[in-house]
Write a protein that holds these residues in place. Structure first.
Motif, PDB file in Angstrom:
ATOM      1  N   THR A  74      22.840 -38.096  10.777  1.00 33.63           N
ATOM      2  CA  THR A  74      23.897 -37.556  12.281  1.00 33.63           C
ATOM      3  C   THR A  74      24.085 -38.654  13.534  1.00 33.63           C
ATOM      4  O   THR A  74      23.250 -39.007  13.656  1.00 33.63           O
TER       5      THR A  74
ATOM      6  N   LEU B  45      28.235 -29.056   7.938  1.00 36.93           N
ATOM      7  CA  LEU B  45      28.533 -29.148   9.533  1.00 36.93           C
ATOM      8  C   LEU B  45      28.038 -27.833  10.027  1.00 36.93           C
ATOM      9  O   LEU B  45      27.438 -27.601   9.479  1.00 36.93           O
TER      10      LEU B  45
ATOM     11  N   LEU C  74      36.885 -35.164   8.938  1.00 35.39           N
ATOM     12  CA  LEU C  74      36.003 -36.026   9.074  1.00 35.39           C
ATOM     13  C   LEU C  74      36.230 -37.275  10.037  1.00 35.39           C
ATOM     14  O   LEU C  74      36.499 -38.266   9.539  1.00 35.39           O
TER      15      LEU C  74
ATOM     16  N   VAL D 144      26.590 -33.658   2.483  1.00 37.32           N
ATOM     17  CA  VAL D 144      27.052 -33.310   3.730  1.00 37.32           C
ATOM     18  C   VAL D 144      26.984 -31.817   4.181  1.00 37.32           C
ATOM     19  O   VAL D 144      27.320 -30.479   3.253  1.00 37.32           O
TER      20      VAL D 144
ATOM     21  N   GLU E  36      31.879 -37.465  13.734  1.00 37.03           N
ATOM     22  CA  GLU E  36      31.870 -35.891  14.125  1.00 37.03           C
ATOM     23  C   GLU E  36      33.294 -35.497  13.225  1.00 37.03           C
ATOM     24  O   GLU E  36      34.315 -36.073  12.770  1.00 37.03           O
ATOM     25  N   GLY E  37      33.792 -33.702  13.346  1.00 35.86           N
ATOM     26  CA  GLY E  37      34.457 -33.252  12.554  1.00 35.86           C
ATOM     27  C   GLY E  37      35.832 -33.104  13.365  1.00 35.86           C
ATOM     28  O   GLY E  37      34.514 -33.100  14.598  1.00 35.86           O
TER      29      GLY E  37
ATOM     30  N   VAL F 113      28.957 -33.350  11.919  1.00 38.49           N
ATOM     31  CA  VAL F 113      28.332 -33.993  10.694  1.00 38.49           C
ATOM     32  C   VAL F 113      27.296 -34.766  10.813  1.00 38.49           C
ATOM     33  O   VAL F 113      26.771 -34.831  11.465  1.00 38.49           O
TER      34      VAL F 113
END
Length: 286
Positions: free
Chosen positions: A197, A242, A172, A240, A181-182, A187
């Motif tokens: 987000t 993705l 992350l 959480v 974001e990832g 994310v």
């Protein structure tokens, strides 16, 4: 395996790109990955629009006749050539500024671009989707135009490898105290029952799946805040997850070694996961 390169579908081992190609020398190009479902290309128009924006922003030339219809035709030809018609797969497209003597400035006008495409089988990791994964926070060291899907991915690669070395699924990325974001995903965080987000701007990729998930969340009546979750709010994270083209909705049950919520996929995540699968025409195994 057969691939497409500059107007021809041919065996992978016969595909050749010049060592002077600017994608090889500079990472001077854009790419796109589209999910293929038994019903066809998923979110085709959205992927095409993002690709077109990247082409405009980088001022890339395109091959003669380059269009959404051309890309669709090549995609279907690649799926057929690789025995993937009617199956789950991904189609990868990469467009570079072409081959020319190494120079930081653009090559001479008329330099042919390089267009490469491939198709690969894809299997949903259903156990991972059901049980959840772990992640860790890392500094976001990328450049200032993360909204462009370029082939320059070195910071993402380093973050992904650091996550892998730590035994977790995703990094992350954190910039100025907020999660952007990832390394290869969008994310989402649930706090006080609301969904958070990062807003669309130059700090994140405008994820196709991200936009679909936000639409589904609003359809379900969820409170949605397009504002980033802050690192100092970690203790408030109830859920959480993705999102991405090959990630779908992936629950995250631990961050930085600590449990998220109850340490299992939460109700908001699971509801959006089901909604996305329904939109895709897929059904999770029992």
């Amino acid at each position: 395996m057969h691939v497409y390169l500059n107007g021809e579908i041919l065996p992978l081992e016969q595909a050749r790109v010049s060592v002077e190609d600017r994608g090889f020398l500079f990472g001077d190009g854009v790419y796109e990955v589209t999910r293929v479902l038994p019903s066809g290309l998923f979110a085709e128009s959205e992927h095409w629009q993002r690709l077109q924006r990247g082409i405009r922003e980088l001022k890339l030339a395109t091959p003669e006749g380059f269009s959404k219809e051309m890309v669709r035709r090549i995609s279907h030809e690649l799926l057929e050539a690789n025995g993937l018609t009617g199956r789950q797969a991904t189609v990868y497209l990469q467009l570079t500024r072409g081959a020319a003597p190494r120079n930081h400035g653009f090559p001479p006008a008329g330099t042919p671009p390089t267009l490469y495409m491939s198709a690969s089988p894809f299997q949903v990791p259903w156990t991972q989707r059901k049980e959840g994964v772990s992640a860790l926070m890392l500094p976001d060291l990328r450049w200032a135009r993360c909204d462009l899907k370029t082939v320059n991915l070195l910071p993402n690669i380093l973050a992904k490898q650091q996550a892998r070395d730590a035994g977790v699924f995703e990094a992350l990325l954190v910039r100025d105290g907020v999660i952007t974001e990832g390394a290869s995903t969008s994310v989402f965080v649930v706090m006080d029952g609301a969904l958070y987000t990062h807003p669309k701007n130059e700090r994140i990729l405008p994820g196709v799946t991200r936009d679909i998930v936000l639409s589904l969340a609003r359809e379900q009546g969820l409170t949605v805040h397009e504002r980033p979750a802050q690192v100092v709010e970690l203790g408030r994270f109830q859920e959480v997850f993705l999102a991405g083209t090959t990630t779908d909705v992936q629950p995250v049950i631990a961050v930085n070694g600590g449990k998220v919520g109850e340490g299992k996929p939460g109700p908001v995540t699971l509801a959006l996961q089901r909604a996305l699968l329904q939109r895709m025409g897929l059904e999770a195994p029992p």
